[in-house]
Scaffold this active site. Structure first.
Site, PDB file in Angstrom:
ATOM      1  N   GLY A  63      22.407  47.359   6.308  1.00 39.42           N
ATOM      2  CA  GLY A  63      21.991  47.713   7.702  1.00 39.42           C
ATOM      3  C   GLY A  63      21.208  49.133   7.320  1.00 39.42           C
ATOM      4  N   LYS A  68      25.200  47.638  14.022  1.00 33.75           N
ATOM      5  CA  LYS A  68      25.761  47.573  15.257  1.00 33.75           C
ATOM      6  C   LYS A  68      27.132  47.114  15.395  1.00 33.75           C
ATOM      7  CE  LYS A  68      24.354  46.115  19.844  1.00 33.75           C
ATOM      8  NZ  LYS A  68      23.565  44.943  20.543  1.00 33.75           N
ATOM      9  N   ASN A 106      30.445  52.378  14.633  1.00 28.99           N
ATOM     10  CA  ASN A 106      31.423  52.881  15.584  1.00 28.99           C
ATOM     11  C   ASN A 106      32.191  51.515  16.053  1.00 28.99           C
ATOM     12  OD1 ASN A 106      31.338  55.334  15.569  1.00 28.99           O
ATOM     13  ND2 ASN A 106      29.410  55.462  17.154  1.00 28.99           N
ATOM     14  N   SER A 148      30.703  60.764  11.538  1.00 22.04           N
ATOM     15  CA  SER A 148      29.907  61.551  12.689  1.00 22.04           C
ATOM     16  C   SER A 148      29.011  62.583  11.885  1.00 22.04           C
ATOM     17  CB  SER A 148      31.182  62.375  13.285  1.00 22.04           C
ATOM     18  OG  SER A 148      30.449  63.363  14.363  1.00 22.04           O
ATOM     19  N   GLY A 170      25.546  62.400  13.218  1.00 18.53           N
ATOM     20  CA  GLY A 170      24.153  61.821  13.567  1.00 18.53           C
ATOM     21  C   GLY A 170      23.529  61.545  12.315  1.00 18.53           C
ATOM     22  N   LYS A 175      37.706  58.436  15.322  1.00 20.10           N
ATOM     23  CA  LYS A 175      36.334  58.353  15.592  1.00 20.10           C
ATOM     24  C   LYS A 175      36.014  58.405  17.274  1.00 20.10           C
ATOM     25  CE  LYS A 175      31.966  59.101  15.642  1.00 20.10           C
ATOM     26  NZ  LYS A 175      30.829  58.364  15.545  1.00 20.10           N
ATOM     27  N   HIS A 229      37.220  61.611  18.688  1.00 15.22           N
ATOM     28  CA  HIS A 229      36.251  62.617  18.427  1.00 15.22           C
ATOM     29  C   HIS A 229      35.034  62.556  19.439  1.00 15.22           C
ATOM     30  CE1 HIS A 229      32.362  63.517  16.706  1.00 15.22           C
ATOM     31  NE2 HIS A 229      32.963  64.549  16.061  1.00 15.22           N
ATOM     32  N   ASN A 230      34.574  61.347  19.932  1.00 13.74           N
ATOM     33  CA  ASN A 230      33.619  61.190  20.797  1.00 13.74           C
ATOM     34  C   ASN A 230      34.088  61.307  21.907  1.00 13.74           C
ATOM     35  OD1 ASN A 230      32.454  60.295  18.221  1.00 13.74           O
ATOM     36  ND2 ASN A 230      31.322  58.550  19.250  1.00 13.74           N
ATOM     37  N   GLU A 288      33.981  64.938  22.319  1.00 18.94           N
ATOM     38  CA  GLU A 288      32.370  65.261  22.327  1.00 18.94           C
ATOM     39  C   GLU A 288      31.795  65.177  24.009  1.00 18.94           C
ATOM     40  OE1 GLU A 288      30.314  63.438  19.250  1.00 18.94           O
ATOM     41  OE2 GLU A 288      28.677  62.555  20.789  1.00 18.94           O
ATOM     42  N   TYR A 289      32.189  63.963  24.386  1.00 16.45           N
ATOM     43  CA  TYR A 289      31.651  63.819  25.686  1.00 16.45           C
ATOM     44  C   TYR A 289      32.164  64.876  26.564  1.00 16.45           C
ATOM     45  CZ  TYR A 289      29.976  58.847  25.945  1.00 16.45           C
ATOM     46  OH  TYR A 289      29.552  57.612  25.639  1.00 16.45           O
TER      47      TYR A 289
HETATM   48  P1  NBP Z   1      20.391  51.165  14.220  1.00 23.91           P
HETATM   49  O1  NBP Z   1      20.365  50.589  15.685  1.00 23.91           O
HETATM   50  O2  NBP Z   1      19.494  52.207  13.918  1.00 23.91           O
HETATM   51  O3  NBP Z   1      20.489  50.146  13.160  1.00 23.91           O
HETATM   52  C1  NBP Z   1      21.187  48.979  13.439  1.00 23.91           C
HETATM   53  C2  NBP Z   1      21.460  48.300  12.003  1.00 23.91           C
HETATM   54  O4  NBP Z   1      21.999  46.993  12.408  1.00 23.91           O
HETATM   55  C3  NBP Z   1      20.076  47.870  11.664  1.00 23.91           C
HETATM   56  O5  NBP Z   1      20.008  47.729  10.275  1.00 23.91           O
HETATM   57  C4  NBP Z   1      19.990  46.323  12.184  1.00 23.91           C
HETATM   58  O6  NBP Z   1      19.159  45.267  11.471  1.00 23.91           O
HETATM   59  C5  NBP Z   1      21.476  45.905  11.798  1.00 23.91           C
HETATM   60  N1  NBP Z   1      21.852  44.855  12.857  1.00 23.91           N
HETATM   61  C6  NBP Z   1      22.150  44.419  14.262  1.00 23.91           C
HETATM   62 BR1  NBP Z   1      21.684  45.415  15.236  1.00 23.91          BR
HETATM   63  N2  NBP Z   1      22.478  43.227  14.180  1.00 23.91           N
HETATM   64  C7  NBP Z   1      22.805  42.782  12.886  1.00 23.91           C
HETATM   65  C8  NBP Z   1      23.170  41.607  12.504  1.00 23.91           C
HETATM   66  N3  NBP Z   1      23.420  40.708  13.289  1.00 23.91           N
HETATM   67  N4  NBP Z   1      23.298  41.251  11.173  1.00 23.91           N
HETATM   68  C9  NBP Z   1      23.036  42.089  10.308  1.00 23.91           C
HETATM   69  N5  NBP Z   1      22.489  43.158  10.645  1.00 23.91           N
HETATM   70  C10 NBP Z   1      22.428  43.603  11.877  1.00 23.91           C
HETATM   71  O7  NBP Z   1      21.791  51.726  14.420  1.00 23.91           O
HETATM   72  P2  NBP Z   1      22.501  53.073  13.635  1.00 23.91           P
HETATM   73  O8  NBP Z   1      22.151  54.358  14.779  1.00 23.91           O
HETATM   74  O9  NBP Z   1      21.965  53.264  12.276  1.00 23.91           O
HETATM   75  O10 NBP Z   1      24.214  52.903  13.759  1.00 23.91           O
HETATM   76  C11 NBP Z   1      24.657  52.122  12.787  1.00 23.91           C
HETATM   77  C12 NBP Z   1      25.909  52.075  13.264  1.00 23.91           C
HETATM   78  O11 NBP Z   1      26.728  53.461  12.879  1.00 23.91           O
HETATM   79  C13 NBP Z   1      26.390  51.886  14.518  1.00 23.91           C
HETATM   80  O12 NBP Z   1      27.821  51.160  14.923  1.00 23.91           O
HETATM   81  C14 NBP Z   1      26.540  53.007  15.436  1.00 23.91           C
HETATM   82  O13 NBP Z   1      27.413  53.103  16.482  1.00 23.91           O
HETATM   83  C15 NBP Z   1      27.328  53.967  14.274  1.00 23.91           C
HETATM   84  N6  NBP Z   1      26.827  55.361  14.247  1.00 23.91           N
HETATM   85  C16 NBP Z   1      25.724  55.954  14.662  1.00 23.91           C
HETATM   86  C17 NBP Z   1      25.452  57.250  14.609  1.00 23.91           C
HETATM   87  C18 NBP Z   1      24.208  57.693  14.998  1.00 23.91           C
HETATM   88  O14 NBP Z   1      24.173  59.213  15.302  1.00 23.91           O
HETATM   89  N7  NBP Z   1      23.397  57.077  15.101  1.00 23.91           N
HETATM   90  C19 NBP Z   1      26.286  57.920  14.247  1.00 23.91           C
HETATM   91  C20 NBP Z   1      27.473  57.455  13.901  1.00 23.91           C
HETATM   92  C21 NBP Z   1      27.793  56.322  13.745  1.00 23.91           C
HETATM   93  P3  NBP Z   1      17.630  45.046  12.226  1.00 23.91           P
HETATM   94  O15 NBP Z   1      16.791  46.213  11.774  1.00 23.91           O
HETATM   95  O16 NBP Z   1      17.342  43.921  11.556  1.00 23.91           O
HETATM   96  O17 NBP Z   1      17.573  44.981  13.743  1.00 23.91           O
END
Ligand code: NBP
Length: 466
Positions: free
Chosen positions: A10, A80, A107, A133, A135, A188, A191-192, A195-196
């Protein structure tokens, strides 16, 4: 070809940053992304953009990707949350061997993680649900990591996770094994939730200060707070946001007042309801975001409001102390939610250790979190600590006067009010719950207990009987 130390699935915002973090710390990393999603070339672009990292290998075929990783394999899924995680797990199972470790860093809901732990254990694979956590920036330089699930699996990945995580003030990793099943994702989620509420408190402070100040002045007031025990990452970024200009305008003034959310805040509140925990502040923060989303209705209704001339002058010192008060209650409620869950699920959570790993790398890192490490070593909760209790007693007047000021100025102040209301209720000997019990018994024969009755018997009254 040398095998990789770890594989990452991912390449979204978090996946890219975590792969670079791991590579920078000396790990050989294989990365994989599906090609039928948003962008078919995501892997090749990533490898091209990061040519300087010799030990990152890109794959678009899951089989080749898995085969490129040293056994026992360590696989970090960063996609996701939800059904996508199950779909990827199903694709992985036939490719993995017994003793491999799958880490879900997204998450995910803790109950999904619990199910996946058992499901993969049946296949001889260790599953670790790891809350992350910090970002995008944290993932790149050092996030806070909250792994839970299979302990044997955690032992295999601990050196990796500890190396890429943030470090606390004693240079210890902001990463610790949380407990079995979905406990890592649970904390986690909490934590969120905290955070809210921390964000909503700052939004309400901003709204109150705006009644008599411009952005620069508000930033100056908050900068003063930053130099005290109120210092936190969220306060710090709020000051930067307040000062940011785009030409003649402050960027903040141009942003639509409709707050988004991705669900972990509401999960915390729903879970608190299920576990009987009181998390009024995080729930208030979730509802504040929901209310903000009804922009069109708010605009229509607001036209009917003729504001009265507000009375009272703003006492900034009182507001600062009200903020101090409300933050303590917010942390208390969040940690109580974890304490109750720990009992319910037999997780044996170490609340002081959780506070410690939250002192760096994560969004709710703060001076108060540093202090919490010691407080929670001795006491089961913040209110059980005499110095904290005394402090709250001392801060009662400023929070009351700040609430009056906000009401007089027609400023929504619900997170602060929730904090104060919780404090009033928790320090009131006699609540009107006796009437609730009588009403329940009246219409539903639910029975009640009697004051001072050591037998703890339940009684029923025929309320309509003459
Ligand atoms: P993004 O939206 O930037 O990336 C999501 C990734 O999931 C992409 O690589 C996407 O592939 C892949 N994906 C999806 Br959508 N559906 C898929 C599927 N069915 N099979 C395989 N791959 C799939 O998310 P992110 O911000 O990097 O967050 C990733 C995880 O980390 C989430 O659970 C998020 O809640 C968590 N998180 C995010 C943060 C933050 O600050 N952003 C912090 C902590 C935790 P694609 O590119 O081909 O669509």
């Amino acid at each position: 070809m040398d095998k990789s130390d770890v594989g990452l699935i991912g390449l979204g915002v978090m996946g890219k940053s975590l792969s670079l973090n791991m590579a920078e710390k000396g790990f050989k990393v294989s990365v994989y992304n599906r090609t039928d999603g948003g962008e078919a070339q995501v892997v090749s672009h990533f490898i091209k953009e990061n040519r300087s990292f010799k030990h990152i290998l890109g794959f678009t075929q899951l089989h080749d990707f898995v085969a490129s990783i040293e056994r026992p394999r360590k696989l970090l899924i960063m996609i996701k949350a939800g059904t996508a995680v199950d779909a990827v797990i199903e694709l992985l199972i036939p490719l993995l061997d017994e003793g491999d470790v799958v880490i879900d860093g997204g998450n995910s809901h803790y109950l999904d993680t619990l199910k996946r732990c058992h499901y993969l254990a049946d296949h001889g694979i260790y599953f670790v649900g790891c809350g992350i956590s910090g970002g995008e920036a944290g993932a790149r330089t050092g996030p806070c990591l909250m792994p839970g699930g299979a302990y044997e699996g955690y032992q295999i990945i601990a050196p990796l996770l500890e190396k890429i995580s943030a470090k606390d003030s004693r240079n210890q990793p902001c990463c610790a094994y949380i407990g079995k099943d979905g406990s890592g994702h649970f904390i986690k989620m909490v934590h969120n939730g905290i955070e809210y509420a921390e964000m909503q408190l700052l939004a309400e402070v901003y709204a109150v200060l705006k009644t008599s100040m411009q952005s620069e002045e508000i930033a100056e007031v908050l900068s003063g707070w930053l130099a005290t025990d109120l210092s936190s990452y969220l306060l710090d970024i709020t000051i930067t946001i307040l000062k940011k200009r785009d030409g003649e305008h402050y960027v903040l003034d141009t942003i639509l007042d409709q707050a988004g959310q991705k669900g972990t805040g509401s999960w915390s509140s729903k879970t608190a309801l299920d576990l009987g925990a009181v998390t009024t502040m995080m729930s208030s923060a979730v509802f504040a975001r929901y209310v903000s989303s009804f922009k069109a209705q708010r605009e229509t209704f607001s036209k009917a409001i003729v504001p009265e001339t507000p009375t009272g002058t703003l006492d900034v010192e009182h507001l600062e102390n009200a903020y101090r008060f409300a933050r303590i209650i917010n942390h208390h409620q969040g940690f109580e939610l974890m304490r109750l869950a720990s009992v319910e699920y037999d997780w044996q959570l170490d609340l002081s250790e959780i506070a410690r790993i939250w002192t760096q790398g994560c969004i709710i890192r703060s001076h108060f979190m540093e202090a919490s490490v010691e407080i929670l070593k001795d006491k089961p909760s913040f209110l059980a600590s005499s110095p904290i209790f005394e402090k709250l007693l001392h801060l009662e007047r400023p929070i009351k006067t700040s609430i009056f000021y906000a009401l007089n100025h027609r400023v929504g102040f619900d997170a602060f009010w929730s904090a104060y209301h919780y404090w009033i209720s928790m320090t009131t000997r006699e609540l009107p719950a006796n009437l609730i019990q009588a009403q329940r018994d009246f219409f539903g024969a639910h029975t009640y207990q009697l004051k001072g009755d050591s037998s703890s018997e339940y009684y029923h009254t025929n309320w309509n009987e003459a």
